[in-house]
Enzyme design. Sequence first.
Site, PDB file in Angstrom:
ATOM      1  N   ASN A 117      24.689  77.753  29.852  1.00  0.00           N
ATOM      2  CA  ASN A 117      24.048  78.967  29.540  1.00  0.00           C
ATOM      3  C   ASN A 117      24.433  79.991  29.071  1.00  0.00           C
ATOM      4  O   ASN A 117      25.895  80.121  29.057  1.00  0.00           O
ATOM      5  CB  ASN A 117      23.769  79.475  31.129  1.00  0.00           C
ATOM      6  CG  ASN A 117      24.480  80.503  31.711  1.00  0.00           C
ATOM      7  OD1 ASN A 117      24.463  81.650  31.342  1.00  0.00           O
ATOM      8  ND2 ASN A 117      25.503  80.140  32.422  1.00  0.00           N
ATOM      9  N   PHE A 121      23.650  88.391  30.768  1.00  0.00           N
ATOM     10  CA  PHE A 121      23.250  89.431  31.906  1.00  0.00           C
ATOM     11  C   PHE A 121      21.926  90.045  31.617  1.00  0.00           C
ATOM     12  O   PHE A 121      21.513  91.228  31.397  1.00  0.00           O
ATOM     13  CB  PHE A 121      24.197  90.612  31.802  1.00  0.00           C
ATOM     14  CG  PHE A 121      25.685  90.251  32.185  1.00  0.00           C
ATOM     15  CD1 PHE A 121      25.566  88.995  33.039  1.00  0.00           C
ATOM     16  CD2 PHE A 121      26.623  91.133  31.772  1.00  0.00           C
ATOM     17  CE1 PHE A 121      27.197  88.847  33.521  1.00  0.00           C
ATOM     18  CE2 PHE A 121      27.891  90.848  32.333  1.00  0.00           C
ATOM     19  CZ  PHE A 121      28.172  89.762  33.032  1.00  0.00           C
ATOM     20  N   SER A 182      32.142  86.477  32.902  1.00  0.00           N
ATOM     21  CA  SER A 182      30.990  85.911  31.996  1.00  0.00           C
ATOM     22  C   SER A 182      31.529  85.719  30.534  1.00  0.00           C
ATOM     23  O   SER A 182      31.905  86.473  30.023  1.00  0.00           O
ATOM     24  CB  SER A 182      29.657  86.574  32.006  1.00  0.00           C
ATOM     25  OG  SER A 182      28.930  86.133  31.170  1.00  0.00           O
ATOM     26  N   ASN A 184      29.591  85.065  28.204  1.00  0.00           N
ATOM     27  CA  ASN A 184      28.368  85.420  27.441  1.00  0.00           C
ATOM     28  C   ASN A 184      28.045  86.983  27.143  1.00  0.00           C
ATOM     29  O   ASN A 184      26.925  87.154  26.365  1.00  0.00           O
ATOM     30  CB  ASN A 184      26.887  85.060  28.007  1.00  0.00           C
ATOM     31  CG  ASN A 184      26.976  83.492  28.466  1.00  0.00           C
ATOM     32  OD1 ASN A 184      27.428  82.761  27.486  1.00  0.00           O
ATOM     33  ND2 ASN A 184      26.570  83.044  29.516  1.00  0.00           N
ATOM     34  N   THR A 185      29.204  87.824  27.604  1.00  0.00           N
ATOM     35  CA  THR A 185      29.047  89.024  26.968  1.00  0.00           C
ATOM     36  C   THR A 185      30.485  89.004  26.194  1.00  0.00           C
ATOM     37  O   THR A 185      31.519  89.180  26.724  1.00  0.00           O
ATOM     38  CB  THR A 185      29.148  90.268  28.056  1.00  0.00           C
ATOM     39  OG1 THR A 185      27.828  89.956  28.789  1.00  0.00           O
ATOM     40  CG2 THR A 185      29.136  91.538  27.673  1.00  0.00           C
ATOM     41  N   LYS A 215      35.487  88.424  40.604  1.00  0.00           N
ATOM     42  CA  LYS A 215      34.863  86.990  40.244  1.00  0.00           C
ATOM     43  C   LYS A 215      35.625  86.660  38.935  1.00  0.00           C
ATOM     44  O   LYS A 215      35.467  87.206  37.751  1.00  0.00           O
ATOM     45  CB  LYS A 215      33.430  86.952  39.851  1.00  0.00           C
ATOM     46  CG  LYS A 215      33.159  85.434  39.630  1.00  0.00           C
ATOM     47  CD  LYS A 215      31.565  85.336  39.804  1.00  0.00           C
ATOM     48  CE  LYS A 215      31.174  83.926  39.308  1.00  0.00           C
ATOM     49  NZ  LYS A 215      29.644  83.586  39.573  1.00  0.00           N
ATOM     50  N   ASN A 244      33.617  81.325  37.817  1.00  0.00           N
ATOM     51  CA  ASN A 244      32.275  81.482  36.756  1.00  0.00           C
ATOM     52  C   ASN A 244      32.255  80.229  36.069  1.00  0.00           C
ATOM     53  O   ASN A 244      33.104  79.238  36.360  1.00  0.00           O
ATOM     54  CB  ASN A 244      32.734  82.627  35.790  1.00  0.00           C
ATOM     55  CG  ASN A 244      31.263  83.333  35.599  1.00  0.00           C
ATOM     56  OD1 ASN A 244      30.257  82.629  35.314  1.00  0.00           O
ATOM     57  ND2 ASN A 244      31.315  84.583  35.704  1.00  0.00           N
TER      58      ASN A 244
HETATM   59  C1  FMN Z   1      21.878  80.199  34.519  1.00  0.00           C
HETATM   60  C2  FMN Z   1      22.885  80.618  35.016  1.00  0.00           C
HETATM   61  C3  FMN Z   1      23.222  82.126  35.058  1.00  0.00           C
HETATM   62  C4  FMN Z   1      24.362  82.589  35.658  1.00  0.00           C
HETATM   63  N1  FMN Z   1      24.492  83.964  35.612  1.00  0.00           N
HETATM   64  C5  FMN Z   1      25.714  84.339  36.305  1.00  0.00           C
HETATM   65  C6  FMN Z   1      25.555  85.968  36.189  1.00  0.00           C
HETATM   66  O1  FMN Z   1      24.861  86.597  35.920  1.00  0.00           O
HETATM   67  N2  FMN Z   1      26.848  86.500  37.087  1.00  0.00           N
HETATM   68  C7  FMN Z   1      27.932  85.658  37.418  1.00  0.00           C
HETATM   69  O2  FMN Z   1      28.793  86.037  38.157  1.00  0.00           O
HETATM   70  N3  FMN Z   1      27.773  84.161  37.253  1.00  0.00           N
HETATM   71  C8  FMN Z   1      26.635  83.608  36.810  1.00  0.00           C
HETATM   72  N4  FMN Z   1      26.500  82.234  36.588  1.00  0.00           N
HETATM   73  C9  FMN Z   1      27.610  81.351  37.169  1.00  0.00           C
HETATM   74  C10 FMN Z   1      27.264  81.143  38.640  1.00  0.00           C
HETATM   75  O3  FMN Z   1      27.403  82.058  39.464  1.00  0.00           O
HETATM   76  C11 FMN Z   1      28.456  80.079  39.109  1.00  0.00           C
HETATM   77  O4  FMN Z   1      29.822  80.573  38.869  1.00  0.00           O
HETATM   78  C12 FMN Z   1      28.451  78.833  38.129  1.00  0.00           C
HETATM   79  O5  FMN Z   1      27.127  78.486  37.705  1.00  0.00           O
HETATM   80  C13 FMN Z   1      29.332  77.673  38.749  1.00  0.00           C
HETATM   81  O6  FMN Z   1      28.731  77.200  40.051  1.00  0.00           O
HETATM   82  P1  FMN Z   1      27.709  75.864  39.802  1.00  0.00           P
HETATM   83  O7  FMN Z   1      28.411  74.768  39.377  1.00  0.00           O
HETATM   84  O8  FMN Z   1      27.362  75.308  41.473  1.00  0.00           O
HETATM   85  O9  FMN Z   1      26.441  76.469  39.093  1.00  0.00           O
HETATM   86  C14 FMN Z   1      25.296  81.813  36.203  1.00  0.00           C
HETATM   87  C15 FMN Z   1      25.117  80.233  35.914  1.00  0.00           C
HETATM   88  C16 FMN Z   1      24.154  79.745  35.602  1.00  0.00           C
HETATM   89  C17 FMN Z   1      24.053  78.287  35.400  1.00  0.00           C
END
Ligand code: FMN
Length: 357
Positions: A117, A121, A182, A184-185, A215, A244
């Site tokens: 992804n 934000f 993140s 992505n920023t 985080k 993350n």
């Molecule tokens: C589509 C998507 C959007 C995410 N957006 C955020 C976010 O806005 N803020 C954040 O701290 N982590 C974000 N994450 C990271 C997740 O909170 C998590 O740390 C990461 O996906 C690992 O966990 P998982 O393997 O169970 O998905 C995002 C992950 C995905 C897949």
Amino acid sequence: MSFYKKIRPYIFKLDPERAHTLVEKTLAGVSYAPLIENMLASSFCKYHANLDNEILGMRFYNPIGLAPGFDKNATMVRGLAALGFSHLELGTITHNPQDGNPKPRLFRHVESNSLQNAMGFNNIGTRAVIRNLQKVYPFCIPLGINLGKNKNIALADALTAYELALKATKDYGDYFIFNVSSPNTVGLRNLQDVNFVNELFDMAKSITTKPTFLKIAPDMDLDSMLEVCKSALNASASGLIATNTTIDYSLVSSPKLKDGEPFGGLSGKILKTKSNEVLKELGKAFFKEGIIVSVGGISTASDILERLKNGASLVQILTSIIYEGPGVMKRLNGELSKLLSEEGFSNIKDVIGINVR
Ligand SMILES: Cc1cc2nc3c(=O)[nH]c(=O)nc-3n(C[C@H](O)[C@H](O)[C@H](O)COP(=O)(O)O)c2cc1C
């Protein structure tokens, strides 16, 4: 075969972000349909006495929470709680609304139960999120609010951006998370810096006495990661959330490209080992100094048990919900409760940190 497994091929025919929007509309609708909410809760929320725990003054009836990124605008709180999560981390929320990165920005790697992804934000901003939270807060399970900075805010002004977001939301969450990880920023991960993090948590303690977390990313070198986390805990952080998404694109066979380069962050099964390795280091270094929440690639009860043993008091999931569907919480909690008993632990408290105490 579960109902979700049957309909998953059709859901996966949709663009991933469109599929998410449909899920959001459905789960948001639960707030207006108490009968459906009750039906969902009685089918998905199961209480297991051996999973119940109190952490930082908050009650967690099981250790599994929703990771941020799924409910960025706090529109699905009631619907998600009815699926059996013990806590929800909402956001990431920025002080001002923003659209996020251009689409397409969310991709499935089905062969490895993973996602890529580059959302950036996308969210409606603190004022609008507060309006959603006012409808539910205080809530029956802990709500964490994950805060970020808008992309047009220079790194030099980042502290003020986090401060504004925390001040705006402080009365509508049970704990707060500063997201400096993140991918992505642009430049955000540079804020994983000892001095910045120290200032961040100094600022936080002047605004709220509620628990606060940092985080972090899974891609830092070990020494800097430990220094940054120490700085957060020494300032006022109650704990650490790891991790993350990763930018180690070698973990998938064909990462999605933009302008010829891999982009965004990877989550799901491919992140499991990396996230657990980070946890082990944090557990060894900080188990006695703060609460650790482990997230990344968790999809089985034995994954959870291992994270608990390595020092996590709580875990979170996101990608496995997409691959397994809404029944995942009920299955994981049921299996975890059984596993604990089989290994001779009468309560979850007895297993947390057993490998690092
Ligand atoms: C589509 C998507 C959007 C995410 N957006 C955020 C976010 O806005 N803020 C954040 O701290 N982590 C974000 N994450 C990271 C997740 O909170 C998590 O740390 C990461 O996906 C690992 O966990 P998982 O393997 O169970 O998905 C995002 C992950 C995905 C897949």
